[in-house]
Design an enzyme around this catalytic site. Structure first.
Site, mmCIF file in Angstrom:
data_model
loop_
_atom_site.group_PDB
_atom_site.id
_atom_site.type_symbol
_atom_site.label_atom_id
_atom_site.label_comp_id
_atom_site.label_asym_id
_atom_site.label_seq_id
_atom_site.Cartn_x
_atom_site.Cartn_y
_atom_site.Cartn_z
ATOM 1 N N HIS A 125 0.810 -1.320 0.325
ATOM 2 C CA HIS A 125 -0.010 -0.399 0.376
ATOM 3 C C HIS A 125 1.028 1.004 -0.030
ATOM 4 O O HIS A 125 1.447 1.027 -1.066
ATOM 5 C CB HIS A 125 -0.678 0.050 1.087
ATOM 6 C CG HIS A 125 -1.893 1.129 1.289
ATOM 7 N ND1 HIS A 125 -2.674 1.389 -0.347
ATOM 8 C CD2 HIS A 125 -3.137 1.032 2.356
ATOM 9 C CE1 HIS A 125 -3.084 2.186 0.595
ATOM 10 N NE2 HIS A 125 -3.709 1.660 1.503
ATOM 11 N N HIS A 163 -2.302 -2.789 -9.798
ATOM 12 C CA HIS A 163 -3.196 -1.722 -8.576
ATOM 13 C C HIS A 163 -4.572 -2.614 -8.586
ATOM 14 O O HIS A 163 -5.123 -3.548 -9.916
ATOM 15 C CB HIS A 163 -3.214 -0.349 -9.526
ATOM 16 C CG HIS A 163 -4.001 0.609 -8.411
ATOM 17 N ND1 HIS A 163 -5.517 0.916 -7.506
ATOM 18 C CD2 HIS A 163 -3.667 1.586 -7.455
ATOM 19 C CE1 HIS A 163 -5.731 1.208 -6.764
ATOM 20 N NE2 HIS A 163 -4.421 1.569 -6.511
ATOM 21 N N ASP A 207 2.848 5.639 -6.759
ATOM 22 C CA ASP A 207 3.988 5.529 -5.751
ATOM 23 C C ASP A 207 5.233 5.398 -6.556
ATOM 24 O O ASP A 207 6.140 5.165 -6.260
ATOM 25 C CB ASP A 207 4.109 4.023 -4.893
ATOM 26 C CG ASP A 207 2.622 4.676 -4.192
ATOM 27 O OD1 ASP A 207 1.848 3.833 -4.008
ATOM 28 O OD2 ASP A 207 2.268 5.331 -2.782
HETATM 29 C C1 SDX Z 1 -1.470 2.543 -2.739
HETATM 30 O O1 SDX Z 1 -5.980 1.057 -3.574
HETATM 31 C C2 SDX Z 1 -5.534 1.663 -3.421
HETATM 32 O O2 SDX Z 1 -6.988 2.806 -3.946
HETATM 33 C C3 SDX Z 1 -3.923 2.045 -3.440
HETATM 34 C C4 SDX Z 1 -3.682 3.476 -3.238
HETATM 35 C C5 SDX Z 1 -4.416 4.446 -2.796
HETATM 36 O O3 SDX Z 1 -4.118 5.483 -2.921
HETATM 37 O O4 SDX Z 1 -5.311 4.284 -1.861
HETATM 38 O O5 SDX Z 1 -3.194 3.506 -5.213
HETATM 39 C C6 SDX Z 1 -2.054 3.234 -2.820
HETATM 40 O O6 SDX Z 1 -1.159 0.884 -2.218
HETATM 41 C C7 SDX Z 1 -0.647 2.172 -4.795
HETATM 42 C C8 SDX Z 1 -0.611 0.701 -5.598
HETATM 43 C C9 SDX Z 1 1.172 -0.013 -4.501
HETATM 44 N N1 SDX Z 1 1.356 -1.050 -4.128
HETATM 45 C C10 SDX Z 1 2.557 -1.437 -5.178
HETATM 46 O O7 SDX Z 1 3.241 -0.774 -5.814
HETATM 47 C C11 SDX Z 1 3.264 -2.431 -4.733
HETATM 48 C C12 SDX Z 1 3.767 -3.588 -5.439
HETATM 49 N N2 SDX Z 1 2.502 -4.113 -6.174
HETATM 50 C C13 SDX Z 1 1.583 -4.833 -6.081
HETATM 51 O O8 SDX Z 1 1.524 -5.494 -4.632
HETATM 52 C C14 SDX Z 1 -0.079 -4.839 -6.059
HETATM 53 O O9 SDX Z 1 -0.287 -4.658 -7.561
HETATM 54 C C15 SDX Z 1 -0.830 -4.419 -6.205
HETATM 55 C C16 SDX Z 1 -1.108 -4.976 -4.315
HETATM 56 C C17 SDX Z 1 -1.223 -3.099 -5.685
HETATM 57 C C18 SDX Z 1 -2.439 -4.623 -6.445
HETATM 58 O O10 SDX Z 1 -2.737 -6.058 -6.064
HETATM 59 P P1 SDX Z 1 -4.197 -6.955 -6.074
HETATM 60 O O11 SDX Z 1 -4.887 -6.237 -6.917
HETATM 61 O O12 SDX Z 1 -4.276 -7.963 -5.045
HETATM 62 O O13 SDX Z 1 -3.282 -7.913 -6.599
HETATM 63 P P2 SDX Z 1 -3.061 -9.416 -7.385
HETATM 64 O O14 SDX Z 1 -1.642 -8.988 -6.264
HETATM 65 O O15 SDX Z 1 -3.727 -10.133 -7.442
HETATM 66 O O16 SDX Z 1 -1.890 -9.859 -8.621
HETATM 67 C C19 SDX Z 1 -2.552 -9.690 -10.245
HETATM 68 C C20 SDX Z 1 -1.213 -10.583 -10.774
HETATM 69 C C21 SDX Z 1 -0.764 -11.744 -9.642
HETATM 70 O O17 SDX Z 1 -0.075 -12.556 -10.957
HETATM 71 P P3 SDX Z 1 -0.684 -13.483 -10.915
HETATM 72 O O18 SDX Z 1 -0.960 -14.832 -9.236
HETATM 73 O O19 SDX Z 1 -2.468 -14.364 -11.489
HETATM 74 O O20 SDX Z 1 -0.592 -14.847 -11.634
HETATM 75 O O21 SDX Z 1 -0.606 -9.596 -10.797
HETATM 76 C C22 SDX Z 1 0.821 -10.060 -10.540
HETATM 77 C C23 SDX Z 1 0.775 -10.972 -9.555
HETATM 78 O O22 SDX Z 1 1.722 -11.669 -8.979
HETATM 79 N N3 SDX Z 1 1.292 -8.976 -9.427
HETATM 80 C C24 SDX Z 1 3.130 -8.212 -9.482
HETATM 81 C C25 SDX Z 1 2.459 -6.918 -9.717
HETATM 82 N N4 SDX Z 1 1.442 -6.729 -8.909
HETATM 83 C C26 SDX Z 1 0.236 -7.850 -9.377
HETATM 84 N N5 SDX Z 1 3.751 -8.909 -10.665
HETATM 85 C C27 SDX Z 1 4.778 -8.118 -10.200
HETATM 86 N N6 SDX Z 1 4.932 -6.936 -9.762
HETATM 87 C C28 SDX Z 1 4.070 -6.465 -9.469
HETATM 88 N N7 SDX Z 1 3.834 -4.944 -9.019
#
Ligand code: SDX
Length: 430
Positions: A266, A307, A365
Site C-alpha cells: 500500500h 493496482h 507510488d
Molecule cells: C497504493 O487501493 C488503493 O487505492 C491504493 C492506493 C491509494 O491511493 O490508496 O492507490 C495506493 O497502495 C498503490 C499500490 C502500491 N503498491 C505497490 O506498488 C506494490 C506492488 N504492487 C502489488 O503488490 C499489487 O499490484 C497490488 C497490491 C498493488 C495489487 O494487488 P492485487 O490487486 O491484489 O493483485 P494481485 O496481487 O492479485 O496481482 C495480480 C497478478 C498476480 O499474478 P497471478 O497470481 O495472477 O499470476 O499480477 C501480479 C501478481 O503476482 N502482480 C505483479 C505485481 N503486481 C501484481 N507482478 C509483479 N510485480 C508487481 N508489482
C-alpha cells in the site's frame, strides 16, 4: 434505491430476489443482506476484490478508464487549478469553498498546527532511528489522550474540530519525527506560512540560520498532497472506517489507518520503489529485475507497479511523471539518472507481455519518491508524506461513516476450514 433485482436460486431450489442499487456512476451493486437468512450461505471475497463496503459521496475511481474524481471534480482539473487546502475543504464539506469559506478554513488550519507541549515528550522516548511511520502512528494515537474533551462523534462541531486538528497537526508531528531522526532541534510551526511552506520550514530550517523556502518545492508538495488526498475504499481508508465503526475515537481510527498505509503493498510502496531502483542500480540490470518480477518462485515484485483498481494507467502516475521532470529540471538536481532509470524501467515493463496481460501499470507510488528525494526528503519519510496527503481523505471518510444513520459496526464473516468439533485430551494422552 432498489430499481432491479438479481434472482438467486440455491441448489435445493430456494429462490431469493436480491435488490440491485445504482449509483451516480460506476457499477451497480447487489444487496446481499438477506442472503444468509434466506439461503444459509455467505458470500466469499478475500481481499474484497468485488465487494462494496458502503455508500459514499466522496471519491469515484474508474479503473478501466483511469478516472479519479473528488466530489465529482476530475483530479486533473484540481491538480491544474486548485491547492491542497481548497481540495481538503472540498473533500470534507462536499463543495468547493467560496472565497470567504476558504479564507476561514485556511486560517483555522494555520492556527491549529501547534502540538500540546506534552506531546513533544514522546520524541524524547523514541530511539533516534525509529521509523517515522512508527512515531506518526504512535503520536497520532496519543491525540485521544489530549483532546478527549471534543470527541463526541454525534456533535458536528467536534467532527469539524477533529478534522481540523488532524489536517493541521500531522505535518508538525511528521516534522518532529524527522528532526529526531537527524538529531536536529524540533522547529515550531509558523502561522504566517501556507501548508506546504510551513512543512518545509519545519523539516529543513534550523535555529542557526535563516531558511529560504523554495517555491518549486512548495508547489510540488502541494500537488503531491492533492493527488494523495483520497482514493475511495483503499486499504487504509477502509481500516479507518472499520475502526471508527465500533465507536472508537477518531484519532485512534486515524492511527489505525496510518498503520495500514505503512505496508509495502500500500503506501509503503513509494519507499520500496526507491529501494528497488537503488538495488537495480542502472539500466543494464533492468531485464534481470523484470524477469525476477515475472518469476512466480521469486517473491520480488516491481514496486510501484500494479493496482487493485486501475487496470489501465493510474491518472496520478501520469501527472506525477510529468511533474517529476519539471521539478528535477527546476531544482537542477543530479537525480536525473534515477529518473532516467525509472522511465527506462517503465518502458521495458510496459512492452513486456507479462505486464500487458496482467494490466500492470505504474501507480501513484512509482514516481512520487523521486520527487520527494529531489526535494531533500529521505526515503524513510516517503510514506509519512503519503499519510499527510491522505489524512484529509481518512477524516472525510470517518465523518461520512459516523454520520450515517444506518451505520453499523463492520463485522465480516468467514469460511471456516479449521478442525471439526473434537474433545479435550488430557496431557498424558497427547
Ligand atoms: C497504493 O487501493 C488503493 O487505492 C491504493 C492506493 C491509494 O491511493 O490508496 O492507490 C495506493 O497502495 C498503490 C499500490 C502500491 N503498491 C505497490 O506498488 C506494490 C506492488 N504492487 C502489488 O503488490 C499489487 O499490484 C497490488 C497490491 C498493488 C495489487 O494487488 P492485487 O490487486 O491484489 O493483485 P494481485 O496481487 O492479485 O496481482 C495480480 C497478478 C498476480 O499474478 P497471478 O497470481 O495472477 O499470476 O499480477 C501480479 C501478481 O503476482 N502482480 C505483479 C505485481 N503486481 C501484481 N507482478 C509483479 N510485480 C508487481 N508489482
Amino acid at each position: 434505491m432498489s430499481d432491479d433485482v438479481y434472482r438467486l436460486i440455491s441448489p435445493s431450489g430456494t429462490e431469493s430476489e436480491l435488490p440491485v442499487y445504482s449509483g451516480t456512476t460506476g457499477p451497480d451493486v447487489i444487496d446481499i443482506a438477506r442472503l444468509y437468512k434466506e439461503q444459509g450461505v455467505f458470500t466469499y471475497d478475500p481481499g474484497f476484490v468485488a465487494t462494496g463496503s458502503c455508500e459514499s459521496d466522496i471519491t469515484f475511481i474508474d479503473g478501466e478508464k483511469g478516472i479519479l474524481m473528488y466530489r465529482g471534480y476530475p483530479v486533473e482539473q484540481l491538480a491544474a487549478n486548485s491547492n491542497f487546502i481548497e481540495v481538503s475543504y472540498l473533500l470534507l464539506h462536499g463543495d468547493l469553498p467560496t472565497a470567504a469559506q476558504l479564507e476561514k478554513f485556511d486560517h483555522t488550519i494555520r492556527t491549529h498546527t501547534m502540538l500540546n507541549e506534552g506531546m513533544l515528550n514522546f520524541f524524547k522516548g523514541f530511539r533516534y532511528d525509529a521509523h517515522p511511520m512508527a512515531m506518526l502512528s504512535a503520536v497520532v494515537g496519543s491525540m485521544s489522550a489530549y483532546y478527549h474533551g471534543e470527541m463526541d462523534a454525534s456533535n458536528p462541531d467536534h467532527r469539524d474540530i477533529f478534522a481540523h486538528r488532524i489536517l493541521a497537526k500531522l505535518p508538525t508531528i511528521a516534522a518532529a519525527a524527522y528532526k529526531l531522526n537527524i538529531g536536529q532541534p524540533f522547529m515550531y510551526p509558523r502561522n504566517d506560512l501556507g501548508y506546504t511552506e510551513n512543512l518545509l520550514q519545519m523539516l529543513f530550517s534550523v535555529p542557526a540560520e535563516p531558511y529560504e523556502i523554495d517555491a518549486v518545492a512548495a508547489e510540488a508538495l502541494d500537488l503531491l498532497f492533492i493527488l494523495h488526498a483520497d482514493h475511495e475504499q483503499n486499504c487504509s481508508t477502509s481500516t479507518v472506517r472499520m475502526a471508527g465503526s465500533s465507536g472508537a475515537n477518531p484519532y485512534s481510527a486515524i492511527a489505525a489507518g496510518i498503520s495500514a498505509l505503512w505496508g509495502p503493498a500500500h503506501g509503503g510502496a513509494n519507499e520500496a520503489v526507491l529501494t528497488m531502483l537503488e538495488e537495480i542500480g542502472d539500466t543494464s540490470q533492468i531485464g534481470k529485475y523484470v524477469n525476477k518480477a515475472k518469476d512466480k518462485s521469486d517473491p520480488f515484485r516491481l514496486m510501484g507497479f500494479g493496482h487493485r483498481v486501475y487496470k489501465n494507467f493510474d491518472p496520478r502516475a501520469t501527472i506525477i511523471r510529468e511533474m517529476c521532470h519539471r521539478v528535477l529540471e527546476k531544482l537542477h538536481r543530479e537525480d536525473t539518472p534515477l529518473f532516467d532509470l525509472a522511465r527506462e524501467l517503465e518502458q521495458v515493463a510496459l512492452k513486456d507481455d507479462y505486464f500487458i496481460e496482467k494490466n500492470l501499470y505504474p501507480n501513484v507510488d512509482f514516481y512520487s519518491g523521486i520527487i520527494y528525494r529531489a526535494l531533500g526528503i529521505p526515503t524513510s519519510m516517503f510514506t509519512v508524506m503519503f499519510a499527510l496527503g491522505r489524512s484529509v481523505g481518512w477524516a472525510a471518510h470517518w465523518r461520512e461513516m459516523i454520520s450515517d444513520p444506518a451505520g453499523k459496526i463492520a463485522r465480516p464473516r468467514q469460511l471456516y476450514k479449521g478442525p471439526a468439533t473434537r474433545d479435550y485430551k488430557p496431557i498424558e494422552e497427547r
